[in-house]
Design a protein around this motif. Sequence first.
Motif, mmCIF file in Angstrom:
data_model
loop_
_atom_site.group_PDB
_atom_site.id
_atom_site.type_symbol
_atom_site.label_atom_id
_atom_site.label_comp_id
_atom_site.label_asym_id
_atom_site.label_seq_id
_atom_site.Cartn_x
_atom_site.Cartn_y
_atom_site.Cartn_z
ATOM 1 N N GLU B 79 12.181 9.261 33.030
ATOM 2 C CA GLU B 79 12.002 8.373 31.879
ATOM 3 C C GLU B 79 13.169 8.458 30.910
ATOM 4 O O GLU B 79 13.611 7.464 30.345
ATOM 5 N N SER B 80 13.678 9.657 30.716
ATOM 6 C CA SER B 80 14.819 9.873 29.819
ATOM 7 C C SER B 80 15.637 11.016 30.406
ATOM 8 O O SER B 80 15.341 12.191 30.166
ATOM 9 N N ALA B 81 16.621 10.653 31.203
ATOM 10 C CA ALA B 81 17.356 11.658 31.967
ATOM 11 C C ALA B 81 18.089 12.650 31.065
ATOM 12 O O ALA B 81 18.592 12.294 29.988
ATOM 13 N N ILE B 82 18.137 13.905 31.537
ATOM 14 C CA ILE B 82 18.873 14.956 30.834
ATOM 15 C C ILE B 82 19.772 15.674 31.844
ATOM 16 O O ILE B 82 19.489 15.647 33.051
ATOM 17 N N PRO B 83 20.847 16.308 31.363
ATOM 18 C CA PRO B 83 21.806 16.912 32.297
ATOM 19 C C PRO B 83 21.204 17.924 33.275
ATOM 20 O O PRO B 83 21.662 18.009 34.412
ATOM 21 N N ASN B 84 20.173 18.666 32.878
ATOM 22 C CA ASN B 84 19.651 19.656 33.843
ATOM 23 C C ASN B 84 18.781 19.021 34.920
ATOM 24 O O ASN B 84 18.215 19.731 35.769
ATOM 25 N N GLN B 85 18.697 17.691 34.922
ATOM 26 C CA GLN B 85 18.070 16.994 36.040
ATOM 27 C C GLN B 85 19.111 16.580 37.085
ATOM 28 O O GLN B 85 18.774 15.920 38.077
ATOM 29 N N THR B 86 20.343 16.965 36.871
ATOM 30 C CA THR B 86 21.372 16.779 37.887
ATOM 31 C C THR B 86 21.008 17.634 39.095
ATOM 32 O O THR B 86 20.840 18.843 38.984
ATOM 33 N N ALA B 87 20.855 16.976 40.247
ATOM 34 C CA ALA B 87 20.394 17.677 41.445
ATOM 35 C C ALA B 87 20.448 16.731 42.628
ATOM 36 O O ALA B 87 20.775 15.547 42.500
ATOM 37 N N LEU B 88 20.081 17.261 43.769
ATOM 38 C CA LEU B 88 19.903 16.467 44.979
ATOM 39 C C LEU B 88 18.399 16.270 45.170
ATOM 40 O O LEU B 88 17.646 17.246 45.168
ATOM 41 N N TYR B 89 17.991 15.027 45.280
ATOM 42 C CA TYR B 89 16.560 14.712 45.367
ATOM 43 C C TYR B 89 16.211 14.245 46.775
ATOM 44 O O TYR B 89 16.885 13.379 47.327
#
Lengths: 115, 117
Positions: B79-89
Amino acid sequence: AQSVTQLDSQVPVFEEAPVELRCNYSSSVSVYLFWYVQYPNQGLQLLLKYLSGSTLVESINGFEAEFNKSQTSFHLRKPSVHISDTAEYFCAVSDLQTGANNLFFGTGTRLTVIP
Amino acid sequence: DADVTQTPRNRITKTGKRIMLECSQTKGHDRMYWYRQDPGLGLRLIYYSFDVKDINKGEISDGYSVSRQAQAKFSLSLESAIPNQTALYFCATSDSPGQGGVAQTQYFGPGTRLLVL
């Protein structure tokens, strides 16, 4: 909750040498055990699994793993590795208590086969 | 054609933006899953769905939402991306447990690499 421990984050091995990738899990109930392999820039693929029956399971490309209930381990072995085995390997576990399809993954072991 | 597809394969976004990752499968499986993979942490389960009307939180659902639009489609939203959601999904699918509750193999998509600036 389940936990899976893969103590070795990286394992370098020379081509044609044997290799063992270690996996231990924590559970007091019956478990299902899996090894998945991830080749560079790809998704995970099932390598082999233990559901029941014989404690020694094999894959089509020469890997095998043995379920050891007393040691809560499911180590992966291959007697002679090839360059093409270079990949990251993940051990995973599930059980009926948490939901048979809910997988808990280890942190992975990166196997590098050296020519 | 791949059995489990994910779009996009790569995405760069900025902090605060809403983004959606999509997953489609042609395997006819009831169950679908979203995982994230971080170096040194392995895969962690975000959400899973047993069928269109049954959605469950996984280990790390905070900051994420999902939608199961059809048996074959399962979307993950930030909903509101933040840098620690940087990843491989990764998206995965499986059949329901077999007779006696035996676990079924999960089949994974190729992954979406997300970078949040």
